[in-house]
Write a protein that holds these residues in place. Structure first.
Motif, PDB file in Angstrom:
ATOM      1  N   ASN A  67      -9.137   3.114   5.115  1.00 55.99           N
ATOM      2  CA  ASN A  67      -9.162   3.978   6.301  1.00 55.99           C
ATOM      3  C   ASN A  67      -7.801   4.141   6.959  1.00 55.99           C
ATOM      4  OD1 ASN A  67      -8.893   1.450   7.412  1.00 55.99           O
ATOM      5  ND2 ASN A  67     -10.635   1.587   8.793  1.00 55.99           N
ATOM      6  N   GLY A  68      -6.748   3.655   6.318  1.00 57.10           N
ATOM      7  CA  GLY A  68      -5.404   3.872   6.834  1.00 57.10           C
ATOM      8  C   GLY A  68      -5.104   3.184   8.146  1.00 57.10           C
ATOM      9  N   ASP A  69      -5.810   2.117   8.477  1.00 52.14           N
ATOM     10  CA  ASP A  69      -5.620   1.413   9.743  1.00 52.14           C
ATOM     11  C   ASP A  69      -4.288   0.656   9.702  1.00 52.14           C
ATOM     12  OD1 ASP A  69      -5.742  -0.214  12.003  1.00 52.14           O
ATOM     13  OD2 ASP A  69      -7.905  -0.484  11.852  1.00 52.14           O
ATOM     14  N   LEU A  70      -3.288   1.148  10.442  1.00 51.41           N
ATOM     15  CA  LEU A  70      -1.947   0.571  10.381  1.00 51.41           C
ATOM     16  C   LEU A  70      -1.824  -0.748  11.125  1.00 51.41           C
ATOM     17  CD1 LEU A  70       0.206   3.806  10.807  1.00 51.41           C
ATOM     18  CD2 LEU A  70      -0.456   2.636   8.699  1.00 51.41           C
ATOM     19  N   HIS A  71      -2.816  -1.097  11.942  1.00 53.80           N
ATOM     20  CA  HIS A  71      -2.817  -2.402  12.592  1.00 53.80           C
ATOM     21  C   HIS A  71      -3.367  -3.496  11.675  1.00 53.80           C
ATOM     22  CE1 HIS A  71      -2.548  -0.437  16.728  1.00 53.80           C
ATOM     23  NE2 HIS A  71      -1.615  -1.360  16.748  1.00 53.80           N
ATOM     24  N   LEU A  72      -3.972  -3.110  10.575  1.00 55.67           N
ATOM     25  CA  LEU A  72      -4.608  -4.046   9.645  1.00 55.67           C
ATOM     26  C   LEU A  72      -3.577  -4.457   8.605  1.00 55.67           C
ATOM     27  CD1 LEU A  72      -7.308  -5.386   8.900  1.00 55.67           C
ATOM     28  CD2 LEU A  72      -7.884  -3.331   7.605  1.00 55.67           C
ATOM     29  N   ARG A  73      -3.094  -5.708   8.710  1.00 60.79           N
ATOM     30  CA  ARG A  73      -1.970  -6.106   7.867  1.00 60.79           C
ATOM     31  C   ARG A  73      -2.023  -7.593   7.527  1.00 60.79           C
ATOM     32  NH1 ARG A  73       3.454  -4.964  10.902  1.00 60.79           N
ATOM     33  NH2 ARG A  73       4.287  -5.506   8.852  1.00 60.79           N
ATOM     34  N   LEU A  74      -1.380  -7.928   6.419  1.00 59.50           N
ATOM     35  CA  LEU A  74      -0.979  -9.303   6.157  1.00 59.50           C
ATOM     36  C   LEU A  74       0.523  -9.317   6.378  1.00 59.50           C
ATOM     37  CD1 LEU A  74      -1.785 -12.160   5.279  1.00 59.50           C
ATOM     38  CD2 LEU A  74      -1.271 -11.489   2.924  1.00 59.50           C
ATOM     39  N   LYS A  75       0.947  -9.907   7.460  1.00 62.38           N
ATOM     40  CA  LYS A  75       2.332  -9.788   7.922  1.00 62.38           C
ATOM     41  C   LYS A  75       3.151 -11.005   7.523  1.00 62.38           C
ATOM     42  CE  LYS A  75       4.965  -8.627  12.068  1.00 62.38           C
ATOM     43  NZ  LYS A  75       4.854  -8.279  13.503  1.00 62.38           N
TER      44      LYS A  75
END
Length: 321
Positions: A67-75
């Motif tokens: 869904n292209g959620d840019l807050h969803l990350r492995l940082k």
């Protein structure tokens, strides 16, 4: 500068990230799909890398693939991540606060009594930033128009969004609502009824500058003011992140950031996720300040021309003293 590789074993990182998705992600159905995807990719050997930064890049691409959620990350963090929830992000945020005058690095009076206030690199936690932001907003309050520069602002605290809006409105106003998965609840955000210092107010012109880098809470500030008809947005379409997130340590150098809520604007009934905030006056980000300044001066000149002129006495009615 040489980057030192940080060894990682993928399986426990994927297991921890998957559980966080299932427990916390604001969209449970998408969380289940992503959990299945990560499991398949792990079994296929797609995460058979030794360096933590490589794993972060691969997993982030998969997390954002549905869904292209840019807050969803492995940082990935070059320095070891504190184990407490959110501590890694908080440490980085504090560095930015200390190096940016509390998030208001530029206050300037331009020609024509137009004030410029830059808020960057983010909207810091209100418990830190209320004093410097209040001082900056009080300083620009007497100006005839305000340009709010958010071109290099990447997000921050929704409470700080409300604080800034409070200086630009005349009274308490419903700005936004936030749906939280935890408790399945909707929480409203309102501008404060009272602000420290002087208030710019709700009638003088406001222009907000944006770029493709403008993100998250900076987008909320832009969107709230735009939807209320309080500001003209000048510049580029913003990044498109409307989901507040929390961070959890899943490896000494890796933090899983999981959106736990979503914004619901009371005017539009939706938000800027995936689409960004579209400017009212589109232009390149580097041209936005000059464009907004010209618009502000033209608006002020037009307003002045429309002001009623004082009545002039009829000379025939004047009597010598």
């Amino acid at each position: 500068m040489t980057t030192i590789a940080q060894h990682v074993t993928a399986a426990p990182v994927i297991e921890a990230t998957t559980q966080l998705l299932l427990d916390r992600y604001v969209f449970p159905e998408t969380a289940e799909q992503l959990a299945a995807l990560l499991g398949r990719r792990l079994a296929e050997g797609a995460y058979d890398v030794e360096d933590a930064s490589d794993l972060a890049r691969l997993v982030t691409a998969d997390l954002q693939s549905l869904n292209g959620d840019l807050h969803l990350r492995l940082k990935h963090h070059a320095e070891p991540v504190p184990p407490e929830q959110g501590a890694a992000t908080l440490a980085r945020v504090r560095e930015g606060f200390d190096s940016s005058l509390g998030g208001a690095p530029r206050v300037e009076l331009l020609d024509g009594r137009v004030a410029l206030l830059e808020l960057a690199p983010m909207l810091f936690p209100l418990s830190w930033s209320a004093e410097p932001l209040g001082a900056a907003l009080t300083l620009v309050a007497p100006a005839d128009a305000l340009i709010l520069d958010l071109r290099d602002n990447t997000g921050g605290d929704p409470d700080t969004v409300a604080f800034v809006c409070g200086h630009l409105l005349d009274g308490r106003t419903h700005l936004n609502s936030m749906y939280w998965r935890d408790g399945d609840r909707l929480e409203q955000s309102w501008s404060p009824a009272h602000v420290p210092g002087a208030r710019f107010g709700g009638s003088k012109p406001v222009y907000v500058l944006t770029s493709a880098r403008t993100f998250s809470a900076a987008e909320e500030l832009t969107y709230d003011l735009q939807q209320l008809g309080r500001a003209v947005v000048v510049g580029e379409t913003t990044g498109g992140g409307a989901h507040p997130r929390d961070g959890w340590t899943v490896h000494p150098h890796l933090e899983a950031t999981i959106p736990v809520g979503r914004a619901v604007n009371p005017v539009s009934g939706t938000n800027w996720e995936g689409t960004g905030v579209r400017p009212d006056v589109p232009c390149a980000a580097e041209d936005a300040l000059d464009r907004a300044h010209a618009l502000a001066r033209a608006r002020l000149a037009a307003d002045k021309a429309d002001e009623p002129r004082p009545a002039t006495a009829n000379p025939a009615q004047q009597r010598p003293s």
